[in-house]
Design an enzyme around this catalytic site. Sequence first.
Site, PDB file in Angstrom:
ATOM      1  N   CYS A 122       0.668  -1.250  -0.556  1.00  0.00           N
ATOM      2  CA  CYS A 122       0.022  -0.237  -0.205  1.00  0.00           C
ATOM      3  C   CYS A 122       0.660   1.867  -0.208  1.00  0.00           C
ATOM      4  O   CYS A 122       0.396   2.391  -0.541  1.00  0.00           O
ATOM      5  CB  CYS A 122      -1.433   0.170   1.090  1.00  0.00           C
ATOM      6  SG  CYS A 122       0.027   0.102   2.490  1.00  0.00           S
ATOM      7  N   CYS A 130      -3.198  -2.244  -0.956  1.00  0.00           N
ATOM      8  CA  CYS A 130      -2.986  -4.089  -0.456  1.00  0.00           C
ATOM      9  C   CYS A 130      -2.682  -4.933  -1.269  1.00  0.00           C
ATOM     10  O   CYS A 130      -1.952  -5.561  -0.758  1.00  0.00           O
ATOM     11  CB  CYS A 130      -2.958  -3.841   0.977  1.00  0.00           C
ATOM     12  SG  CYS A 130      -3.140  -2.683   2.309  1.00  0.00           S
ATOM     13  N   LYS A 195      -5.947  -9.184  10.943  1.00  0.00           N
ATOM     14  CA  LYS A 195      -6.144  -7.342  11.374  1.00  0.00           C
ATOM     15  C   LYS A 195      -6.824  -7.013  10.636  1.00  0.00           C
ATOM     16  O   LYS A 195      -7.857  -7.128   9.602  1.00  0.00           O
ATOM     17  CB  LYS A 195      -4.473  -6.867  10.227  1.00  0.00           C
ATOM     18  CG  LYS A 195      -4.767  -5.340   9.998  1.00  0.00           C
ATOM     19  CD  LYS A 195      -3.511  -5.485   9.260  1.00  0.00           C
ATOM     20  CE  LYS A 195      -3.690  -4.357   8.515  1.00  0.00           C
ATOM     21  NZ  LYS A 195      -1.977  -3.323   7.084  1.00  0.00           N
ATOM     22  N   ARG A 217     -10.492  -1.130   2.621  1.00  0.00           N
ATOM     23  CA  ARG A 217      -9.939  -2.151   2.694  1.00  0.00           C
ATOM     24  C   ARG A 217     -10.522  -3.372   3.328  1.00  0.00           C
ATOM     25  O   ARG A 217     -10.229  -4.307   3.582  1.00  0.00           O
ATOM     26  CB  ARG A 217      -8.834  -2.207   3.725  1.00  0.00           C
ATOM     27  CG  ARG A 217      -8.316  -0.995   3.498  1.00  0.00           C
ATOM     28  CD  ARG A 217      -6.110  -1.037   3.525  1.00  0.00           C
ATOM     29  NE  ARG A 217      -5.245   0.267   3.428  1.00  0.00           N
ATOM     30  CZ  ARG A 217      -4.921   0.581   2.413  1.00  0.00           C
ATOM     31  NH1 ARG A 217      -4.836   0.346   1.543  1.00  0.00           N
ATOM     32  NH2 ARG A 217      -4.050   1.826   3.109  1.00  0.00           N
ATOM     33  N   LYS A 248      -3.922  -6.218  15.500  1.00  0.00           N
ATOM     34  CA  LYS A 248      -4.191  -5.055  15.372  1.00  0.00           C
ATOM     35  C   LYS A 248      -5.313  -4.318  15.100  1.00  0.00           C
ATOM     36  O   LYS A 248      -6.029  -5.396  14.315  1.00  0.00           O
ATOM     37  CB  LYS A 248      -3.383  -5.300  14.014  1.00  0.00           C
ATOM     38  CG  LYS A 248      -2.969  -3.831  13.740  1.00  0.00           C
ATOM     39  CD  LYS A 248      -1.786  -3.538  12.320  1.00  0.00           C
ATOM     40  CE  LYS A 248      -1.802  -2.418  11.679  1.00  0.00           C
ATOM     41  NZ  LYS A 248      -1.286  -2.487  10.546  1.00  0.00           N
ATOM     42  N   SER A 274      -1.479   3.466  15.115  1.00  0.00           N
ATOM     43  CA  SER A 274      -1.140   5.797  15.316  1.00  0.00           C
ATOM     44  C   SER A 274      -2.250   6.113  15.511  1.00  0.00           C
ATOM     45  O   SER A 274      -2.078   6.844  16.533  1.00  0.00           O
ATOM     46  CB  SER A 274      -0.651   5.579  13.235  1.00  0.00           C
ATOM     47  OG  SER A 274      -2.197   5.094  12.601  1.00  0.00           O
ATOM     48  N   TYR A 313       3.989   2.931  19.497  1.00  0.00           N
ATOM     49  CA  TYR A 313       4.962   4.096  18.702  1.00  0.00           C
ATOM     50  C   TYR A 313       5.567   5.014  19.611  1.00  0.00           C
ATOM     51  O   TYR A 313       6.213   6.414  20.775  1.00  0.00           O
ATOM     52  CB  TYR A 313       4.139   5.516  17.701  1.00  0.00           C
ATOM     53  CG  TYR A 313       3.346   4.734  16.737  1.00  0.00           C
ATOM     54  CD1 TYR A 313       4.539   4.727  15.751  1.00  0.00           C
ATOM     55  CD2 TYR A 313       2.585   3.316  16.852  1.00  0.00           C
ATOM     56  CE1 TYR A 313       4.219   4.313  14.463  1.00  0.00           C
ATOM     57  CE2 TYR A 313       2.477   3.319  15.393  1.00  0.00           C
ATOM     58  CZ  TYR A 313       2.618   3.668  14.159  1.00  0.00           C
ATOM     59  OH  TYR A 313       2.499   3.267  12.867  1.00  0.00           O
TER      60      TYR A 313
END
Length: 329
Positions: A122, A130, A195, A217, A248, A274, A313
């Site tokens: 992607c 993707c 996911k 997606r 995820k 994120s 992160y």
Amino acid sequence: MYFPILRLRRLRMKDNFRKMRRETRLSSSNLIYPVFIQDGRGKKVEVSSMPGIYRYTVDKVEEEIEKAMEAGIPAIILFGIPDEKDSQATQAWVEDGIIQRGVRYIKDRYPDLIIITDVCLCEYTNHGHCGIVKDGKILNDETLEIIKKIALSQVEAGADMVAPSGMMDGAVGAIREVLDEYNYEDIPIMAYAAKYASSFYGPFRDAAESAPAFGDRRSYQMDPANIREAMMEIELDIQEGADIVMVKPAMPYLDVIREVRNRFDYPLAAYQVSGEYSMIKAAAKLGWLDEKRAMWEATLAIKRAGADLILTYFAIELSKMIKEGWNEA
Ligand code: PBG
């Protein structure tokens, strides 16, 4: 045994009792730090929707790697943003692609750091999907051929582990086959097994410029309503040869993490994505949440739910907090 004989507050009365009774602790050894690298030279650009997270050109990335190493983080996962995108994701697998150059550069300087590479199309396709697109459809088996090329080229560049994240059926098996064929049987695969098609990837798509140009997606990522389907995904990826399986996002799917932990004895990773990061950062900026306490609690919950490894992160900030003694606070 009931109240008043049993009083649960007894073990909460003192700091040392609380520490002794504590069930879960965070360790930097279980953290994986995502790092974004982009084509070009001399640039370090902050991701506007992810304060504190930057995109680096390869010549500038050392600064971020140093910080991760100092914090005692054992592994990074690399995402690449190429200047050129096309329908075949060519820049994802060419020898001088952004990831391939980045891996060589980092491996050269930090041989002991575990470099995981994200295997997906992607960030490299001009349509942001993707997979290979034909007549508005994302083609599974054609995409597998590209996925094999991407994984092999990343490993040839020096990646220690590959992580397919595109949710194409058969991706793990296809990668295992090609890696074994080229004598890379010792390179593990961390499968983004369950996911979900999540709104929490928004800031990442800003960072990676990978928002789909049309549609969404949902024809390949999972429906947020499903947990039994997640167990099928996990099982299939294990059968195909995944060494680590992943759920995820993390926080909105703690039940899924727990269920995988109860059913499978495989190493389990969870990706605090994120949006989970940005939510806490944004609320803290507004003064609505205590940033450190919120990030600690959110990450601890992922570990408590059953994840062995956490992609986050917050890795560097958390490692500092671990060193400052937050586990025993
Ligand atoms: C690529 C990929 C995505 C993320 C990791 N790998 C984005 C997506 O599926 O759109 C998301 C990570 C994050 O939000 O932090 N397929």
